[in-house]
Design a protein around this motif. Structure first.
Motif, mmCIF file in Angstrom:
data_model
loop_
_atom_site.group_PDB
_atom_site.id
_atom_site.type_symbol
_atom_site.label_atom_id
_atom_site.label_comp_id
_atom_site.label_asym_id
_atom_site.label_seq_id
_atom_site.Cartn_x
_atom_site.Cartn_y
_atom_site.Cartn_z
ATOM 1 N N THR A 478 12.855 -10.732 -6.947
ATOM 2 C CA THR A 478 12.630 -12.175 -6.925
ATOM 3 C C THR A 478 13.542 -12.861 -7.944
ATOM 4 O O THR A 478 14.109 -13.927 -7.671
ATOM 5 N N ARG A 531 8.771 -10.868 0.904
ATOM 6 C CA ARG A 531 9.024 -12.246 0.485
ATOM 7 C C ARG A 531 9.630 -12.224 -0.913
ATOM 8 O O ARG A 531 9.057 -11.624 -1.840
ATOM 9 N N SER A 539 1.242 -12.208 -0.543
ATOM 10 C CA SER A 539 2.109 -11.099 -0.953
ATOM 11 C C SER A 539 1.363 -10.119 -1.846
ATOM 12 O O SER A 539 1.522 -8.900 -1.718
#
Length: 709
Positions: A478, A531, A539
């Motif tokens: 991320t 994601r 998630s």
């Protein structure tokens, strides 16, 4: 020659043949159990290791941690930037205190009139070195807990310390020292050390405290002052010598969502939970220091700091109590937060809202020092940790700094007063206790340099089969998906190093398993893509369903499953632990293809090269080693001497029944926090709970106490 001699010899021979003398079991009515034998051997081993316990408390003269006093301009900015500025020095101590500039005066927003109750933990101080789990204490509302804690502190003070006018207020606090049903006092009411620490003795001491011996005997109680120096000796005397049976109740880990945060909530959407969004305020300039809106919107507000700009945790959009949603802590005299480091080796920040000071101890977060503390625990609790390898994660054990120093572990100390912050650094062990009734609040955050510490924590959790609070691999990728937030070469290259490490391992183990006969079914199974923009509730729930059966690691990139089970999955490291089936029965599910992972790495490497070309801070070095591993620690920490001078001999004030309705600091000419006088306090602004009837009640009780003390 005598026939009697022959006769006696024959009789002795016969007795020797007939029976052997059995060994006596001294002190025991029956032979010891295996568990008793193990504890006895551990005690003998520890007594040989720890032979010298100074009686004068001289070992408590520990070096102080650093104290920083930011300016108003610095306090109007991002706290993560300020902490990053002091980090090269502060992280060498593990903990640091930050004193806000003069004029800092946040309102206290917990509704103390609420009848809603939280559960406490019952701590047996005389057993804190044993690693024993805490039992449940009583349930209290915030005001009930504060009242109980004050009564217990007054009881201890009147029992062992000098009080003005020689008249005790023990009668006013007798209701707070009732027994909890099992014989031990629920507050710091010790037993007579000459009679052991049985439940009956503790109960007798609670009912007749004046008959007990003092905690720091033979010091004359008439000459002792109720200050942090003497109470620190009391505390460690109880913990280390077990001369008294003392039980306290600690209101720790109280959910701020349920009971309220001490800070006001943001109106610009800056806190993860509980705030609001006022569309008319979102685009306004940052509010000025000291204004009402400032306390709602400042990133120093513990509701807001996890989501501050440049905080990695801002990408974790699911509320995790104690991580990105604050926990409240209601303390009493000697209530203890035991040795621990933070989940996932995150940073933490703790704010002291009101009440008596807190004593903090810290150990630097370097690999050497953290492992040194763990070794001391293993030496003294080797048998306990054989059964409970992750004992330190239970946060139930408190060893004195003296034992850590004997083991070569550096320890630093701080006293935290109302209105002050304490920051702990990644992997830094810390612990401490309260000097009386108080209220604090704490939360975690992470800057971009944290990534290497997160990797170490992830490996440690896998070795214990302990689930992490969030997936380290997910957060790493991320971060890679938000490259615009990478502003410094030295932190971006840490991300490059971590991406390369996890991708190299992933590709190597995939090839190994496929060559062994494990089937790749990624083309036949439709898996949802990972994601990478944020970690939300959906998630997090999905990650919980793909934990490795063996090590509890989130299988973020791929996993191995077998035809023999519909529920078990394994990470690529531990597929052989999942079952005894041959590789041909196992199959691999892949969420991240090799090309996708390779592209992510190349993008980050290219961005890092741009930063290297434009950043003045491009020092080379081993990016996998924390900076605190090297460098000389100053003999005297910054700000420590001045802070120690302010603390020395300060008497702990127990006169406030409830949290103060006044500013914690007054405006000073030098920008440092200054104490307010009682007159200044009375003239100050009330907070949320400052209702008229409360003010009258507080005034009446204060007058009563002044009349008897």
């Amino acid at each position: 020659f005598s026939p009697f001699a022959i006769s006696r010899g024959a009789m002795s021979f016969e007795r020797g043949k007939r029976r052997q003398r059995k060994p006596a079991h001294a002190f025991f009515a029956s032979p010891q159990s295996t568990e008793e034998e193990r504890h006895l051997q551990q005690a003998i081993k520890n007594s040989r290791r720890d032979r010298h316990l100074p009686k004068d408390g001289s070992w408590l003269l520990l070096p102080s941690g650093p104290v920083f006093c930011p300016t108003i301009e610095e306090f109007e900015g991002n706290p993560l930037h300020y902490i990053d500025k002091i980090r090269p020095i502060a992280e060498k101590y593990g903990i640091a205190k930050i004193v806000p500039p003069a004029g800092w005066n946040p309102p206290f927003c917990v509704d103390m009139k609420s009848k809603k109750e939280f559960q406490t933990k019952e701590q047996h101080l005389h057993r804190l070195q044993e690693g024993v789990s805490f039992g449940d204490g009583k349930d209290y509302s915030p005001s009930e807990y504060t009242k109980m804690a004050r009564e217990k502190a007054i009881e201890w003070r009147d029992m062992y310390y000098r009080t003005d006018n020689a008249i005790s207020s023990r009668e006013n606090s007798s209701d707070g020292s009732k027994e909890n049903g099992d014989g031990d006092s629920t507050g710091p009411a010790p037993s007579n050390p000459s009679n052991g620490d049985s439940a009956n003795t503790a109960a007798a001491a609670a009912s007749t405290p004046s008959s007990s011996a003092g905690p720091s005997q033979p010091v004359d109680s008439e000459s002792k002052e109720f200050n942090t120096e003497n109470l620190e000796k009391d505390y460690w005397n109880i913990v280390e010598t077990q001369s008294q049976s003392v039980v306290v109740e600690y209101g720790n880990d109280v959910n701020a969502n349920d009971f309220g945060s001490g800070f006001p909530m943001s109106e610009r959407g800056r806190c993860l939970e509980g705030g609001t969004i006022d569309v008319d305020k979102v685009d306004l300039p940052e509010p000025k220091f000291g204004t009402e809106d400032y306390y709602k919107e400042t990133w120093w507000n513990l509701n807001n700091i996890p989501c501050a700009p440049d905080s990695i945790l801002r990408h974790v959009r699911v509320g995790i109590n104690g991580i990105n949603v604050p926990w409240m802590y209601y303390g009493s005299l000697f209530s203890t937060f035991c040795w621990h480091n933070e989940d996932n080796y995150l940073y933490s920040i703790n704010y002291h809202h009101w009440g008596a000071p807190k004593q903090w101890y810290g150990v630097p977060g370097s690999k050497k020092d953290a492992e040194g503390l763990e070794k001391v625990f293993k030496d003294y609790l080797s048998m306990k940790m054989r059964d409970v390898p992750d004992l330190l994660h239970h946060i139930t054990t408190m060893f004195s700094p003296r034992l850590l120093k004997q083991g070569g572990v550096p320890v630093y100390k701080l006293v935290q007063n109302p209105g002050e912050f304490v920051v702990t650094f990644p992997r830094a062990f810390h612990g401490g206790f309260s000097y009386g009734p108080n209220c604090g609040e704490a939360v975690n955050f992470a800057t971009h340099d944290w990534i290497r510490h997160g990797a170490d924590a992830n490996e440690r959790y896998r070795s214990f089969a302990r689930p992490a609070v969030f997936s380290h691999d997910r957060l790493t990728f991320t971060m890679a998906n938000h490259l615009q937030e990478q502003k410094a070469y030295n932190t971006c290259r840490l991300l490059v190093a971590e991406l390369k490490r996890v991708i190299d391992e992933e590709m190597r183990l995939r090839n190994k398993l496929l060559e062994a006969g494990v089937r790749d079914l990624s083309g036949e199974i439709n898996l949802p893509p990972n994601r990478l923009d944020q970690l939300d509730e959906e998630s997090a729930d999905y990650d919980d369903k793909r934990l490795c059966h063996a090590c509890k690691h989130v299988c973020f990139f791929s996993c191995v499953a077998c035809e023999c089970s519909q529920s078990k999955v394994s990470c690529l490291r531990h597929s052989h632990y999942m079952c005894r089936c041959p590789p041909e029965k196992k199959y691999m599910m892949i969420w991240a293809e090799k090309a996708e992972m390779g592209k992510t790495l190349k993008d980050v490497q290219a961005f890092n090269e741009k930063l290297q070309a434009t950043s003045p801070d491009t020092a080379s070095g081993d990016v996998t080693s924390p900076t605190s591993e090297s460098g000389i620690v100053p003999d005297v920490a910054p700000g420590a001497e001045e802070d120690a001078t302010k603390q020395k001999g300060k008497i702990i004030d127990l006169s406030c029944v409830f949290p103060p309705r006044y500013p914690l600091t007054a405006v000073g000419s030098k920008g440092n926090a200054e104490e307010m006088s009682g007159t200044d306090v009375a003239m100050a602004r009330p907070n949320k709970m400052g209702l008229e009837e409360d003010e009258k009640e507080a005034k009446r009780q204060k007058q009563n106490e002044e009349g008897v003390l």
